[in-house]
Design an enzyme around this catalytic site. Structure first.
Site, short mmCIF file in Angstrom:
data_model
loop_
_atom_site.label_atom_id
_atom_site.label_comp_id
_atom_site.label_asym_id
_atom_site.label_seq_id
_atom_site.Cartn_x
_atom_site.Cartn_y
_atom_site.Cartn_z
N GLN A 51 60.78 -58.78 -3.16
CA GLN A 51 61.44 -59.64 -2.05
C GLN A 51 60.79 -61.00 -1.82
O GLN A 51 61.28 -61.84 -1.03
CB GLN A 51 61.49 -58.46 -0.83
CG GLN A 51 62.11 -57.41 -1.00
CD GLN A 51 62.03 -56.57 0.26
OE1 GLN A 51 61.03 -55.81 0.38
NE2 GLN A 51 62.95 -56.41 1.34
N CYS A 92 67.20 -53.43 5.37
CA CYS A 92 66.37 -54.37 4.34
C CYS A 92 66.05 -55.65 4.96
O CYS A 92 67.00 -56.30 5.33
CB CYS A 92 66.96 -54.24 3.15
SG CYS A 92 65.93 -55.02 1.93
N HIS A 134 62.79 -46.43 -1.10
CA HIS A 134 63.60 -47.97 -0.99
C HIS A 134 63.04 -48.91 -1.71
O HIS A 134 63.33 -49.67 -2.27
CB HIS A 134 63.97 -48.13 0.57
CG HIS A 134 64.34 -49.39 0.88
ND1 HIS A 134 65.70 -49.56 1.51
CD2 HIS A 134 63.75 -50.64 0.77
CE1 HIS A 134 65.95 -50.74 1.70
NE2 HIS A 134 64.83 -51.65 1.20
#
Ligand code: QAP
Ligand code: CO
Length: 170
Positions: A51, A92, A134
């Site tokens: 990310q 998220c 996740h």
């Protein structure tokens, strides 16, 4: 210390499959520190290196109420999952403002390296188990919206792209 830029869905870099870390080096410790700073600043409970556009298998998490239990998982691997599933609302940091239900294993056993490179195993349930699943998905290039219907995913994609275009103009 530094805040890192979090990639936003549908950035194609979020689809990168991360490489295992073969040797934990000084730059990994710096990255871990910056990832925690970025996650806490954004009120997140989990952040995968993917990310922040760093494609090695590293996750930071803290599912405690008071940001008191930082966890670092390097090269995490699910070695057992319960057949029992739970449906829970997920969000998220790469999909800001959107939340939806995802079904996952209720309980898992995970093997990982800690920041010193020692092998650990962890039995996790409920929120922690969901968070680990996740985050490992991110390392595989997968974002939770991929579990949603085509219609819901496209609605989210369109809104986020529009928001990103407006940000660029501002
Ligand atoms: C993954 O998610 C997760 O939209 C971590 O505006 C989510 O930290 C694991 C966040 C749910 C288990 C259950 C999202 C913050 C944080 C947003 C996050 C937002 C601000 C998401
Ligand atoms: Co995420």
């Amino acid at each position: 210390m530094a805040l890192l830029t979090i990639l936003s869905y549908p950035d194609p870099r979020l689809q990168t499959v991360a490489r295992p870390i073969t040797r934990i080096e000084e730059h990994h410790h710096l990255l871990i520190r910056d990832m925690f700073e970025t996650m806490y600043e954004s009120k997140g409970i989990g952040l995968a290196a993917t990310q922040v556009n760093h494609h090695e298998r590293l996750i930071v998490m803290d599912v405690s109420e008071d940001a008191s239990k930082p966890m670092i998982l390097i090269n995490p691997r699910i070695i057992w999952s319960s057949s029992e599933r739970v449906m829970a609302e997920e969000g998220c940091l790469s999909v800001p403002g959107f939340y939806d239900g995802v079904e996952r294993a209720k309980e898992i056993n995970v093997e990982f390296l800690n920041e010193r490179g020692d092998i650990n195993t962890l039995q996790a349930q409920d929120l922690l188990a969901i968070c680990i699943q996740h985050e490992i998905d991110h390392l595989e290039g997968k974002v939770f919206v991929e579990y949603l219907s085509f219609l819901k995913r496209n609605r989210i994609k369109t809104k986020l792209l529009k928001a990103q275009r407006e940000q660029e103009r501002a």
